[in-house]
Scaffold this active site. Structure first.
Site, PDB file in Angstrom:
ATOM      1  N   LEU A   1      11.202 -20.553  -4.209  1.00 41.43           N
ATOM      2  CA  LEU A   1      10.160 -19.684  -3.632  1.00 41.43           C
ATOM      3  C   LEU A   1       8.967 -19.540  -4.585  1.00 41.43           C
ATOM      4  CD1 LEU A   1      10.429 -16.467  -1.657  1.00 41.43           C
ATOM      5  CD2 LEU A   1       9.379 -16.262  -3.892  1.00 41.43           C
TER       6      LEU A   1
ATOM      7  N   GLY B   1       0.131   5.420  -4.370  1.00 41.50           N
ATOM      8  CA  GLY B   1      -0.454   6.697  -4.786  1.00 41.50           C
ATOM      9  C   GLY B   1       0.111   7.854  -3.975  1.00 41.50           C
TER      10      GLY B   1
ATOM     11  N   ASP C   1       0.827  -1.210   0.000  1.00 41.10           N
ATOM     12  CA  ASP C   1       0.000   0.000   0.000  1.00 41.10           C
ATOM     13  C   ASP C   1       0.862   1.262   0.000  1.00 41.10           C
ATOM     14  OD1 ASP C   1      -2.311   1.452   0.005  1.00 41.10           O
ATOM     15  OD2 ASP C   1      -2.763   1.145   2.130  1.00 41.10           O
TER      16      ASP C   1
ATOM     17  N   HIS D   1       2.662   3.368  -8.761  1.00 43.13           N
ATOM     18  CA  HIS D   1       2.473   1.938  -9.067  1.00 43.13           C
ATOM     19  C   HIS D   1       3.691   1.402  -9.821  1.00 43.13           C
ATOM     20  CE1 HIS D   1      -1.465   2.100  -7.463  1.00 43.13           C
ATOM     21  NE2 HIS D   1      -2.002   2.795  -8.431  1.00 43.13           N
TER      22      HIS D   1
ATOM     23  N   ARG E   1     -11.527   2.044  -9.305  1.00 41.21           N
ATOM     24  CA  ARG E   1     -10.607   3.176  -9.506  1.00 41.21           C
ATOM     25  C   ARG E   1     -10.797   3.763 -10.908  1.00 41.21           C
ATOM     26  NH1 ARG E   1      -5.165   2.519  -6.028  1.00 41.21           N
ATOM     27  NH2 ARG E   1      -6.198   1.740  -4.180  1.00 41.21           N
TER      28      ARG E   1
HETATM   29  C1  FPP Z   1      -2.103   0.145  -3.339  1.00 40.29           C
HETATM   30  O1  FPP Z   1      -1.596   1.463  -3.245  1.00 40.29           O
HETATM   31  C2  FPP Z   1      -1.457  -0.553  -4.444  1.00 40.29           C
HETATM   32  C3  FPP Z   1      -2.096  -1.119  -5.499  1.00 40.29           C
HETATM   33  C4  FPP Z   1      -3.559  -1.082  -5.670  1.00 40.29           C
HETATM   34  C5  FPP Z   1      -1.343  -1.759  -6.594  1.00 40.29           C
HETATM   35  C6  FPP Z   1      -0.127  -2.511  -6.165  1.00 40.29           C
HETATM   36  C7  FPP Z   1       0.600  -3.015  -7.350  1.00 40.29           C
HETATM   37  C8  FPP Z   1       1.945  -3.020  -7.465  1.00 40.29           C
HETATM   38  C9  FPP Z   1       2.866  -2.559  -6.403  1.00 40.29           C
HETATM   39  C10 FPP Z   1       2.582  -3.555  -8.705  1.00 40.29           C
HETATM   40  C11 FPP Z   1       2.459  -5.028  -8.779  1.00 40.29           C
HETATM   41  C12 FPP Z   1       3.258  -5.607  -9.849  1.00 40.29           C
HETATM   42  C13 FPP Z   1       2.831  -6.508 -10.757  1.00 40.29           C
HETATM   43  C14 FPP Z   1       3.788  -7.077 -11.683  1.00 40.29           C
HETATM   44  C15 FPP Z   1       1.433  -6.936 -10.871  1.00 40.29           C
HETATM   45  P1  FPP Z   1      -2.594   2.683  -3.389  1.00 40.29           P
HETATM   46  O2  FPP Z   1      -2.702   3.031  -4.822  1.00 40.29           O
HETATM   47  O3  FPP Z   1      -3.898   2.353  -2.745  1.00 40.29           O
HETATM   48  O4  FPP Z   1      -1.842   3.798  -2.587  1.00 40.29           O
HETATM   49  P2  FPP Z   1      -2.519   4.994  -1.795  1.00 40.29           P
HETATM   50  O5  FPP Z   1      -3.248   4.370  -0.635  1.00 40.29           O
HETATM   51  O6  FPP Z   1      -1.359   5.820  -1.363  1.00 40.29           O
HETATM   52  O7  FPP Z   1      -3.429   5.709  -2.742  1.00 40.29           O
END
Ligand code: FPP
Length: 255
Positions: free
Chosen positions: A145, A37, A34, A51, A85
């Site tokens: 893993l 953003g 998390d 992301h 989203r």
């Molecule tokens: C939450 O942060 C994150 C996500 C919804 C997406 C997570 C995905 C990745 C880290 C990439 C994964 C990689 C692959 C290859 C699939 P948020 O957007 O909710 O953050 P915020 O709370 O600060 O808005």
């Protein structure tokens, strides 16, 4: 009681790893990645830049987990609720596997990593599903893993579908309500072939589960950090492992 302090010293991160106890490494670590953003917004960048930075962090933490003997690493990459989203953000997230796998697959194969996905395939765009399935197929015989992406995953839907299947079995006379056990439920979840997580990590300071593995996390140890996922380093990961190793897991009983 005899205590073991076998030191793990590798070529990299030797210092960070040196006080991790080899005999008590969590078998399955699950991470709610998390804060992407907010990481981006803090830098005046669009949310999707977060992301992208988060994606760049995936291999690093996978290698760090592999180095200390973690057997399963589940990463919550896209929830069934994330479809709400904005379209642009969803499209960007759906394109990430197309960048991630061609970039990282060779090294993951070298490390004997097996790729898996926990989630529903049907809503995922074909271009995304294709690269994910290719990565799964290419690594299916690796026995190192397991890097498990929770992608288009939601725990309530998972449990609801398990209930439907179990009711169906009861209707068909294959199972009675009295026979229904925790094992039956576990076997009908998407994670049926994985052990429950020993350790759950959530980054970014949020203290909630967000519909993630509600059944499977019943006895997991939880560890939270204020760090946003793109800033989550190997050293912070090892800090969570050391904290895990200090905990006493009682599963409701006494030590
Ligand atoms: C939450 O942060 C994150 C996500 C919804 C997406 C997570 C995905 C990745 C880290 C990439 C994964 C990689 C692959 C290859 C699939 P948020 O957007 O909710 O953050 P915020 O709370 O600060 O808005």
């Amino acid at each position: 009681m005899k205590r073991f302090f076998k030191k793990l010293v590798g070529a990299n991160n030797a210092e960070e790893k040196s006080d991790i106890t080899a005999t008590n490494v969590p078998h399955h670590v699950a991470v709610i990645m998390d804060g992407n953003g907010r990481w981006a917004q803090q830098r005046g960048l669009p949310r999707v830049a977060g992301h992208h930075a988060g994606m760049k962090n995936v291999k690093k933490i996978t290698v760090a987990a592999n180095d200390i003997g973690v057997k399963v690493l589940t990463l919550y990459a896209f929830s069934t609720e994330n479809w709400k989203r904005p379209r642009d953000e969803v499209d960007f997230l759906m394109k990430l596997p197309q960048e991630f796998f061609p970039l990282e697959i060779e090294e993951l194969i070298e490390k004997n990593v097996q790729i898996r996905m926990t989630g529903w395939k049907e809503d995922i765009p074909p271009h995304t599903l294709r690269v994910v399935e290719e990565a799964i197929a290419k690594t299916q015989h690796n026995d190192g893993l397991i890097l498990n992406f929770a992608f288009n995953y939601g725990s309530r839907r998972e449990m609801l579908e398990a209930m439907r299947q179990l009711f169906q079995e009861m209707n068909e006379g294959k199972l009675t309500p009295k026979e229904l056990s925790e094992e039956h439920v576990s076997k009908h979840l998407l994670t049926s072939d994985l052990p429950d997580p020993d350790l759950l990590i959530r980054t970014s300071g949020e203290l909630r589960l967000s519909n993630f593995m509600l059944w499977q996390l019943a006895y997991s140890e939880f560890w939270f950090t204020q760090k946003y996922w793109p800033d989550f380093t190997e050293e912070i990961f090892y800090e969570s492992i050391r904290e895990y190793q200090r905990r006493v897991r009682r599963y409701g009983g006494l030590k």
